[in-house]
Design an enzyme around this catalytic site. Structure first.
Site, mmCIF file in Angstrom:
data_model
loop_
_atom_site.group_PDB
_atom_site.id
_atom_site.type_symbol
_atom_site.label_atom_id
_atom_site.label_comp_id
_atom_site.label_asym_id
_atom_site.label_seq_id
_atom_site.Cartn_x
_atom_site.Cartn_y
_atom_site.Cartn_z
ATOM 1 N N LYS A 1 -3.130 -4.635 4.997
ATOM 2 C CA LYS A 1 -4.099 -4.390 6.061
ATOM 3 C C LYS A 1 -4.716 -3.004 5.993
ATOM 4 C CE LYS A 1 -3.246 -5.702 10.235
ATOM 5 N NZ LYS A 1 -2.570 -5.829 11.557
ATOM 6 N N LYS B 1 14.746 -10.978 9.490
ATOM 7 C CA LYS B 1 15.103 -10.701 8.096
ATOM 8 C C LYS B 1 15.936 -11.833 7.499
ATOM 9 C CE LYS B 1 13.935 -7.811 6.038
ATOM 10 N NZ LYS B 1 12.657 -7.541 5.322
ATOM 11 N N GLY C 1 7.022 -1.679 -1.643
ATOM 12 C CA GLY C 1 6.025 -2.581 -2.222
ATOM 13 C C GLY C 1 5.151 -1.887 -3.255
ATOM 14 N N GLY D 1 5.430 2.722 0.001
ATOM 15 C CA GLY D 1 6.847 2.410 0.060
ATOM 16 C C GLY D 1 7.360 1.534 -1.068
ATOM 17 N N TYR E 1 15.425 -8.417 15.162
ATOM 18 C CA TYR E 1 15.111 -7.975 13.800
ATOM 19 C C TYR E 1 15.989 -8.701 12.784
ATOM 20 C CZ TYR E 1 14.721 -4.983 9.670
ATOM 21 O OH TYR E 1 14.536 -4.529 8.390
ATOM 22 N N SER F 1 0.811 -1.213 0.000
ATOM 23 C CA SER F 1 0.000 0.000 0.000
ATOM 24 C C SER F 1 0.847 1.267 0.000
ATOM 25 C CB SER F 1 -0.949 0.006 1.210
ATOM 26 O OG SER F 1 -0.233 -0.157 2.419
#
Length: 276
Positions: free
Chosen positions: A42, A172, A23, A21, A168, A19
């Protein structure tokens, strides 16, 4: 130079978290190439601090020349992911590309990181990558040029990165290891599975919200560099382009792009996480 099999015309992409950035940039670039895009995200309603929804993303993709469908859901939820794959098959007849873009970030030190944030990162980053790829696999098997592309870094075992933010980093690297595992597991089926990671920070809301975000943005490149690199990789023959961790700038340079200044970032862009 890359060996392109075709463009993305009439190929169907399923992508998570698109939605805004990186992506969204990838989805719009695919639409510009004539792709069909099914977005799982979402954000159905405007967020007070973050720009864009899954519906505005659809509008941008269609304005760029592609076809798009929004699926409002959670990449951690089996039913939502299955519904996304089913939507792609119902609307466009199959799935050619799966892009694992959705990701959560938490850079808090171990002593300060909450269990809730730890679970969020592992679930979105690792479980989400697994579930979305799994749902797409039966349809990727039927594609002429099937690709899985995950926005994840090369595995760097330097103590610097292992110690910087272990939780994190684990999430990743988990995305990376899953993807490299898919490459080996589905090599006989001709399904490519690769990772793509930025050489520099990318100018997104996630970077803006980081500590020292303003300074980071000044040395960041635009999301379009990741989008152009993704289109390049996804246009290559799957059987000869798999099991790799690509860096955006390297992909474009190898394909003949000599000037990356169009993407911003200044003369000496700061290297992103996990590369140095």
């Amino acid at each position: 130079m890359s060996s392109r099999q075709n463009t993305l015309t009439d190929r169907t992409m399923v992508i998570s978290g698109a939605s805004r950035g990186i992506g969204l940039a990838i989805a719009v670039a695919a639409g510009r190439q004539g792709a069909n895009v099914v977005l799982l995200a979402k954000t159905a309603e405007p967020h007070p601090r973050l720009q864009g929804t899954v519906h505005t993303a659809v509008a941008e993709i269609e304005e760029a020349g592609g076809k798009a469908v929004a699926v409002v859901g959670d990449v951690r939820n089996d039913e939502d992911v299955a519904r996304t794959a089913a939507t792609a098959v119902e609307r466009f007849g199959g799935i050619d590309i799966c892009v694992n873009n959705a990701s959560a970030i938490g850079l808090d030190p171990t002593e300060q990181l909450s269990g809730k944030k730890y679970d969020l990162m592992q679930d979105i980053n690792c479980k989400g990558t697994f579930l979305l790829t799994q749902a797409c696999l039966p349809h990727l098997r039927a594609s002429a040029n099937p690709h899985v592309l995950t926005i994840a870094p090369p595995v760097n075992m330097s103590p610097h990165w292992l110690g910087a933010h272990p939780a994190y980093t684990l999430s990743k690297y988990g995305m990376t290891l899953l993807t490299l595992g898919f490459a080996a597991e589905f090599a006989d089926a001709g399904i490519a599975a690769n990772c793509l990671w930025p050489q520099t920070f990318i100018a997104t809301s996630a970077v803006a919200n980081m500590v020292d975000g303003e300074n980071l943005l000044s040395s960041s490149r635009s999301p379009e560099i990741m989008a152009d690199a993704a289109v390049d990789v996804l246009s290559r023959p799957a059987r000869t382009t798999t099991g790799q961790c690509f860096i955006d700038a390297d992909v474009l340079t190898e394909s003949g792009v000599t000037d990356l200044s169009r993407y911003g970032g200044g003369d000496n862009p700061q290297l992103d996480l996990f590369l140095d």
